[in-house]
Design an enzyme around this catalytic site. Structure first.
Site, PDB file in Angstrom:
ATOM      1  N   ASN A  89     -68.751  -4.459  36.772  1.00  0.00           N
ATOM      2  CA  ASN A  89     -69.933  -5.437  36.918  1.00  0.00           C
ATOM      3  C   ASN A  89     -69.703  -6.518  37.865  1.00  0.00           C
ATOM      4  O   ASN A  89     -68.849  -7.074  37.972  1.00  0.00           O
ATOM      5  CB  ASN A  89     -69.755  -6.172  35.488  1.00  0.00           C
ATOM      6  CG  ASN A  89     -70.957  -7.118  34.762  1.00  0.00           C
ATOM      7  OD1 ASN A  89     -70.775  -7.734  34.078  1.00  0.00           O
ATOM      8  ND2 ASN A  89     -71.948  -6.662  35.413  1.00  0.00           N
ATOM      9  N   CYS A 151     -71.734 -15.542  31.682  1.00  0.00           N
ATOM     10  CA  CYS A 151     -71.399 -14.052  32.003  1.00  0.00           C
ATOM     11  C   CYS A 151     -70.020 -13.972  32.081  1.00  0.00           C
ATOM     12  O   CYS A 151     -69.116 -14.982  32.725  1.00  0.00           O
ATOM     13  CB  CYS A 151     -71.853 -13.644  33.150  1.00  0.00           C
ATOM     14  SG  CYS A 151     -71.399 -12.152  33.574  1.00  0.00           S
ATOM     15  N   ASN A 153     -67.463 -11.322  32.521  1.00  0.00           N
ATOM     16  CA  ASN A 153     -66.976 -10.887  33.787  1.00  0.00           C
ATOM     17  C   ASN A 153     -67.297 -11.696  34.808  1.00  0.00           C
ATOM     18  O   ASN A 153     -66.430 -11.790  35.866  1.00  0.00           O
ATOM     19  CB  ASN A 153     -67.729  -9.328  33.895  1.00  0.00           C
ATOM     20  CG  ASN A 153     -67.172  -8.448  32.933  1.00  0.00           C
ATOM     21  OD1 ASN A 153     -66.052  -8.396  32.650  1.00  0.00           O
ATOM     22  ND2 ASN A 153     -68.103  -7.539  32.255  1.00  0.00           N
ATOM     23  N   ASN A 241     -74.658 -17.070  25.286  1.00  0.00           N
ATOM     24  CA  ASN A 241     -75.775 -16.093  25.322  1.00  0.00           C
ATOM     25  C   ASN A 241     -75.919 -15.339  24.231  1.00  0.00           C
ATOM     26  O   ASN A 241     -74.865 -14.980  23.583  1.00  0.00           O
ATOM     27  CB  ASN A 241     -75.697 -15.305  26.646  1.00  0.00           C
ATOM     28  CG  ASN A 241     -74.363 -14.496  26.807  1.00  0.00           C
ATOM     29  OD1 ASN A 241     -73.591 -14.637  25.992  1.00  0.00           O
ATOM     30  ND2 ASN A 241     -74.262 -13.740  27.861  1.00  0.00           N
ATOM     31  N   HIS A 243     -76.331 -12.266  21.693  1.00  0.00           N
ATOM     32  CA  HIS A 243     -75.929 -10.519  21.405  1.00  0.00           C
ATOM     33  C   HIS A 243     -76.387 -10.075  20.097  1.00  0.00           C
ATOM     34  O   HIS A 243     -76.247 -10.599  18.971  1.00  0.00           O
ATOM     35  CB  HIS A 243     -74.425 -10.431  21.649  1.00  0.00           C
ATOM     36  CG  HIS A 243     -73.800 -10.674  22.824  1.00  0.00           C
ATOM     37  ND1 HIS A 243     -73.767 -10.025  23.907  1.00  0.00           N
ATOM     38  CD2 HIS A 243     -73.494 -12.006  23.454  1.00  0.00           C
ATOM     39  CE1 HIS A 243     -73.460 -10.419  24.964  1.00  0.00           C
ATOM     40  NE2 HIS A 243     -73.181 -11.812  24.950  1.00  0.00           N
ATOM     41  N   ASN A 280     -78.681  -9.452  24.635  1.00  0.00           N
ATOM     42  CA  ASN A 280     -77.894  -8.301  25.209  1.00  0.00           C
ATOM     43  C   ASN A 280     -77.763  -7.607  24.041  1.00  0.00           C
ATOM     44  O   ASN A 280     -77.530  -7.860  22.475  1.00  0.00           O
ATOM     45  CB  ASN A 280     -76.622  -8.924  25.810  1.00  0.00           C
ATOM     46  CG  ASN A 280     -76.861 -10.042  26.866  1.00  0.00           C
ATOM     47  OD1 ASN A 280     -77.051  -9.503  27.798  1.00  0.00           O
ATOM     48  ND2 ASN A 280     -76.911 -11.361  26.528  1.00  0.00           N
ATOM     49  N   GLU A 298     -77.657  -5.189  29.211  1.00  0.00           N
ATOM     50  CA  GLU A 298     -77.610  -6.332  29.349  1.00  0.00           C
ATOM     51  C   GLU A 298     -79.065  -6.914  29.763  1.00  0.00           C
ATOM     52  O   GLU A 298     -79.855  -6.364  30.137  1.00  0.00           O
ATOM     53  CB  GLU A 298     -76.607  -7.087  30.690  1.00  0.00           C
ATOM     54  CG  GLU A 298     -75.132  -6.706  30.193  1.00  0.00           C
ATOM     55  CD  GLU A 298     -74.297  -7.380  31.390  1.00  0.00           C
ATOM     56  OE1 GLU A 298     -74.747  -8.731  31.360  1.00  0.00           O
ATOM     57  OE2 GLU A 298     -73.468  -6.797  31.805  1.00  0.00           O
ATOM     58  N   ARG A 299     -79.250  -8.126  28.982  1.00  0.00           N
ATOM     59  CA  ARG A 299     -80.381  -9.043  29.437  1.00  0.00           C
ATOM     60  C   ARG A 299     -80.737  -9.222  30.739  1.00  0.00           C
ATOM     61  O   ARG A 299     -79.951 -10.029  31.101  1.00  0.00           O
ATOM     62  CB  ARG A 299     -80.566 -10.167  28.398  1.00  0.00           C
ATOM     63  CG  ARG A 299     -81.579 -11.028  28.328  1.00  0.00           C
ATOM     64  CD  ARG A 299     -81.533 -12.540  27.659  1.00  0.00           C
ATOM     65  NE  ARG A 299     -80.325 -13.121  28.057  1.00  0.00           N
ATOM     66  CZ  ARG A 299     -80.245 -14.406  27.770  1.00  0.00           C
ATOM     67  NH1 ARG A 299     -81.104 -14.966  26.965  1.00  0.00           N
ATOM     68  NH2 ARG A 299     -79.209 -15.040  28.257  1.00  0.00           N
ATOM     69  N   CYS A 307     -69.469  -5.961  30.044  1.00  0.00           N
ATOM     70  CA  CYS A 307     -69.946  -7.297  29.610  1.00  0.00           C
ATOM     71  C   CYS A 307     -69.028  -7.974  29.060  1.00  0.00           C
ATOM     72  O   CYS A 307     -68.727  -7.581  27.776  1.00  0.00           O
ATOM     73  CB  CYS A 307     -71.335  -6.957  28.835  1.00  0.00           C
ATOM     74  SG  CYS A 307     -72.128  -8.563  28.349  1.00  0.00           S
ATOM     75  N   GLY A 308     -68.411  -9.071  29.614  1.00  0.00           N
ATOM     76  CA  GLY A 308     -67.418  -9.864  28.829  1.00  0.00           C
ATOM     77  C   GLY A 308     -67.733 -10.537  27.719  1.00  0.00           C
ATOM     78  O   GLY A 308     -67.138 -10.370  26.727  1.00  0.00           O
ATOM     79  N   THR A 309     -68.978 -11.212  27.797  1.00  0.00           N
ATOM     80  CA  THR A 309     -69.319 -11.656  26.559  1.00  0.00           C
ATOM     81  C   THR A 309     -69.765 -10.988  25.747  1.00  0.00           C
ATOM     82  O   THR A 309     -69.439 -11.035  24.259  1.00  0.00           O
ATOM     83  CB  THR A 309     -70.507 -12.613  26.745  1.00  0.00           C
ATOM     84  OG1 THR A 309     -71.736 -11.911  27.459  1.00  0.00           O
ATOM     85  CG2 THR A 309     -70.049 -14.027  27.727  1.00  0.00           C
ATOM     86  N   GLY A 310     -70.332  -9.777  25.940  1.00  0.00           N
ATOM     87  CA  GLY A 310     -70.608  -8.632  24.780  1.00  0.00           C
ATOM     88  C   GLY A 310     -69.322  -8.106  24.378  1.00  0.00           C
ATOM     89  O   GLY A 310     -69.339  -7.958  23.202  1.00  0.00           O
TER      90      GLY A 310
END
Length: 364
Positions: A89, A151, A153, A241, A243, A280, A298-299, A307-310
């Site tokens: 990413n 984000c 990552n 964010n 998900h 996302n 990802e959005r 995707c870290g938050t994902g």
């Protein structure tokens, strides 16, 4: 020197010029005067017709210069950057600590992120001065020009970028970062990995946000969502964010994520009308209670390698659905992340790499 001369009188004189030497010829009458460069390489072939006076083109003299075109990078028209990636990413990192205004507009970010006509990246990240008592502020523009809150990552790349700017190599260091998702605290480990306190997950449906009705207290857990005629079971989580996490369709077998046509199905989730801020989407395969595999749409960026938050949202959703424990390895196309949702403080912790790709300057 001359091939044909039929005139009685010829006068030659040299005249200085800033561009080149001038050879002035004056004469009364002759049909043709032809010079060539066989004996003097500084002269080019010249044909002079009768009753004319012209300037010869002595070859431009090479002038030595102590500067090169690379020195012109030090102007306001050039953006200096470092490109990093976290498990593939990738991001363009910009030192913006001298101003609270981003040096790049969203429209310019789109061009910079273009992989054919620009640098190529999933987003542009700015390191700005801290606010509200934090050490730094992080902003990001996605490859489509939109601005996400956060984000995962990207914040690891941000931490490594700050460490380089502040010359913190080889030191265990943590600092506070203000983001659109709130306070984030990354910590650079001695092995170079970055551990990030991602804060508490947000589960209240209205705050994710999603229009899906809450079915577990205020949360949306394993709820039904129809997408292009197919009903999916989804759990909605915000890590600052939004998900939407799915482990499969209603009544269907568990997902085999490598078989998904992500480019076809991903946008239908992202732009679904139950997600007012878009979303996302994570498609997850369970290997064991401590080992998950995930692909992400990802959005604002589309299919990415990580995707870290994902990954954080995935572990939270897996725990809520009873599919996994609170500490998991999450495999992404770009590599694994270690995710822990601690029960004692309700915070999610993410650990993974961030690496330099290259340094550069680009005209804006």
């Amino acid at each position: 020197m001359a091939e044909t001369i039929t005139a009685a009188t010829i006068s030659l004189s040299l005249k200085s010029s800033t561009r080149h030497s001038q050879l002035l010829l004056s004469f009364t009458s002759f049909p043709v005067l032809r010079f060539n460069s066989l004996n003097n390489p500084n002269f080019r072939s010249l044909v002079v017709s009768s009753s004319m006076s012209i300037e010869s083109t002595a070859a431009p003299q090479k002038t030595s210069s102590k500067t090169s075109f690379l020195d012109h990078r030090e102007g306001s028209r050039f953006l200096h950057f470092v490109k990093y990636h976290g498990l593939g990413n990738d991001f363009i990192l910009v030192d913006n600590r001298d101003s609270s205004e981003a040096k790049v507009t969203p429209e310019q970010a789109v061009k910079l992120c273009d992989r054919n006509f620009g640098i190529g990246a999933d987003g542009v990240i700015f390191a700005l001065p801290g606010i509200n008592g934090t050490d730094y502020t992080m902003r990001i523009f996605n490859s489509d020009g939109s601005e996400p809150e956060m984000c995962g990552n990207g914040v690891r790349c941000f931490a490594r970028f700050i460490a380089e700017l502040e010359n913190l190599h080889g030191k265990k260091q943590s600092f506070t970062v203000h983001t659109g998702a709130g306070l984030i605290v990354p910590e650079i480990q001695e092995d170079g990995q970055v551990k990030v306190d991602m804060g508490e997950p947000v589960l209240k449906a209205a705050d994710v946000p999603t229009k899906l009705a809450a079915n577990k207290h205020d949360a949306v857990v394993k709820s039904e969502l129809a997408v292009d005629g197919v009903t999916w079971n989804v759990t909605c989580v915000s890590m600052g964010n939004p998900h939407c996490v799915t482990f499969g369709t209603k009544g269907g077998e568990d997902l085999q994520v490598d078989a998904l046509n992500l480019a076809q199905i991903g946008p239908n989730f992202e732009h679904h009308d139950v997600f007012p801020a878009r979303t996302n989407t994570e498609f997850v395969q369970v290997y064991s209670p401590s080992h998950l595999k995930m692909r992400v749409w990802e959005r604002g960026a589309g299919a990415t390698l990580a995707c870290g938050t994902g990954a954080c949202a995935t572990v939270v959703a897996a725990v809520l659905e009873g599919r996994a424990g609170r500490k998991c390895t999450v495999d992404l196309p770009g590599g694994p992340l270690e995710i822990e949702w601690r029960e004692e403080d309700n915070h999610v912790y993410m650990t993974g790499p961030a690496e330099v790709v290259f340094y550069g300057s680009v005209p804006l």
